[in-house]
Enzyme design. Structure first.
Site, short mmCIF file in Angstrom:
data_model
loop_
_atom_site.label_atom_id
_atom_site.label_comp_id
_atom_site.label_asym_id
_atom_site.label_seq_id
_atom_site.Cartn_x
_atom_site.Cartn_y
_atom_site.Cartn_z
N HIS A 409 0.81 -1.22 0.00
CA HIS A 409 0.00 0.00 0.00
C HIS A 409 0.84 1.27 0.00
CE1 HIS A 409 -3.80 1.75 -0.21
NE2 HIS A 409 -4.26 1.59 1.01
N ASP A 413 -2.28 1.67 -4.56
CA ASP A 413 -3.53 2.01 -3.89
C ASP A 413 -4.59 0.97 -4.20
OD1 ASP A 413 -2.53 4.33 -2.69
OD2 ASP A 413 -2.91 5.51 -4.50
#
Length: 437
Positions: A409, A413
């Protein structure tokens, strides 16, 4: 007759040394060209070293459990005539000594503690290579500190990287902490000091981790510490692929001499999807994103020991289905027989793991560093499902499978991670039943 030095060859990026685990040939044995002479182990894979020339083994320079650096001679052969070869380690691997020197200089610049002359000795329980002893003396690492470093090498042996990591971490601590603390644990090692005490009851069996298990444990811990993991799940209809494979697997093997499993089809779909979403094919270097040119897909393969290894198909997007089947079968077979070369498990940019082979339907895989994503494919199971037809919605028996996509992450995304796995599913579901064998 002349002497020929058998050199420890380059074994891939980042591999600087190896441990000799077994001499296949004894002094006086005849050796054919390309015949394996010695078995070695690195911090990445076990392998063997073949002789590039025919001759007779005259002298063994590195004994079993001894450490050899890339580019250094490990044995001497007697050969007929004169055979040209590199005269020194620098000609074989010009970067080896320089990298070690640069690393030592870098550590020296960072260390702020007072160095003391130290005499390091090995024991029956702890063996230290000359390189490790030299670094310990240069950096003022005491015998007590060295003895408490948890090594990542064979049988817990302390490697060059282990001691350099220790020195680097120690240099970031206040001076008084260095004086009172026996060891500062490297990032890649489990926080054993913080673990709850483990009681051992009567009849309990204590099993020492083997070298591979220790490496896996360290790598998995490091991967979780570095990358914040997020996992997205998609269910995919595999009916077309299952029916096509059932219909054509015999003809495919007859034509290409290879069995066709589902893995080449998965790899083909992933390679296509990476071309659609190239920002999944990246690595992170500090605050920089390295966008990879090549699509090198790793596939997790089970070893007879139960451990996993990840051989890599380089430039996977350049193979057709038959080519991928050949690559998959070859790497899987040599994985099971411990015949992989070190370079064949390096350089991956994306990984697929088949948890369905163990009957699992869902999983949350750990991303192998320095990659930023990994796909787990679950078991293919028959399910009743609603399908759309010209006559309206109907319930039919379909072959269904879950895809689990774990991504880093920091740079991936939810939108990219989710779209990526959805596109993989779309490619799989759109598989043409008329695909030629």
């Amino acid at each position: 007759m002349s002497d020929y030095k058998l050199i420890l060859p380059s074994m891939g990026e980042g591999v600087m040394e190896a441990t000799v685990t077994n001499w296949i040939k004894n002094i006086g044995d005849s050796i054919s060209e390309d015949e394996s002479v010695v078995e070695i182990a690195t911090d990445k894979v076990d392998s063997d070293v073949p002789s590039p020339v025919a001759g007779v083994l005259k002298e063994i320079l590195v004994p079993v459990d001894g450490i050899a650096k890339v580019g250094e001679p490990i044995a001497i052969l007697t050969v007929d005539g004169v055979v040209e070869q590199a005269d020194s380690a620098e000609e074989v691997d010009t970067n080896s000594d320089q990298e070690i020197a640069d690393a030592a200089k870098s550590i020296e610049a960072e260390v702020a503690t007072i160095k003391t002359e130290t005499v390091i000795t090995s024991s029956d329980d702890k063996f230290y290579s000359p390189l490790v002893k030299s670094i310990a003396k240069e950096e003022g690492v005491s015998q007590a500190e060295l003895d408490q470093i948890s090594g990542s090498g064979k049988d817990g042996r302390v490697t060059k990287d282990d001691i350099l990591n220790f020195v680097k971490n120690r240099s970031n601590q206040p001076a008084k902490t260095v004086a009172t603390t026996s060891v500062a644990a490297p990032v890649a090692q489990a926080p054993q000091a913080q673990s709850a005490p483990i009681s051992v009851g009567e009849g309990d069996e204590i099993i020492e981790m083997d070298r591979m298990r220790k490496i896996i444990a360290q790598n998995m811990l490091q991967a979780k510490q570095i990358a914040p993991h997020v996992t997205s799940f998609v269910e995919v209809d595999m009916t077309n692929i299952v029916l096509w494979r059932d219909k054509n697997k015999n003809e495919f093997q007859k034509k290409h001499g290879e069995k066709i499993t589902f893995m080449p089809i998965f790899i083909e779909a992933v390679a296509k999807t990476i071309q659609d979403f190239p920002m999944i094919n990246v690595s992170v270097d500090g605050d920089k994103i390295i966008k990879k040119k090549n699509i090198n897909i790793g596939m997790a393969a089970a070893l007879p020991s139960g451990n996993l290894i990840v051989p890599v198909i380089k430039n996977a997007d350049q193979f057709n289905l038959a080519g991928l089947a050949s690559q998959v079968n070859d790497l899987a077979n040599r994985s099971r027989n411990n015949k992989l070369k070190p370079a064949e498990i390096q350089g991956g940019t994306y990984t697929i793991t088949n948890i369905g082979s163990f009957g699992n339907t869902l999983g949350t895989p750990i991303i192998p560093q320095p990659q930023v994503a990994i796909l787990a494919v679950g078991a293919i199971v028959k399910k009743p499902a609603v399908i759309e037809t010209p006559q309206g919605d109907m319930i039919a028996i379909r072959h269904k499978m879950y895809l689990s996509h774990a991504y880093d992450h920091r740079v991936v995304d939810g939108a990219l991670g989710g779209m990526f796995v959805k596109r993989v599913a779309e490619y799989l579901e759109a598989f043409d039943m008329n695909t030629p064998v």
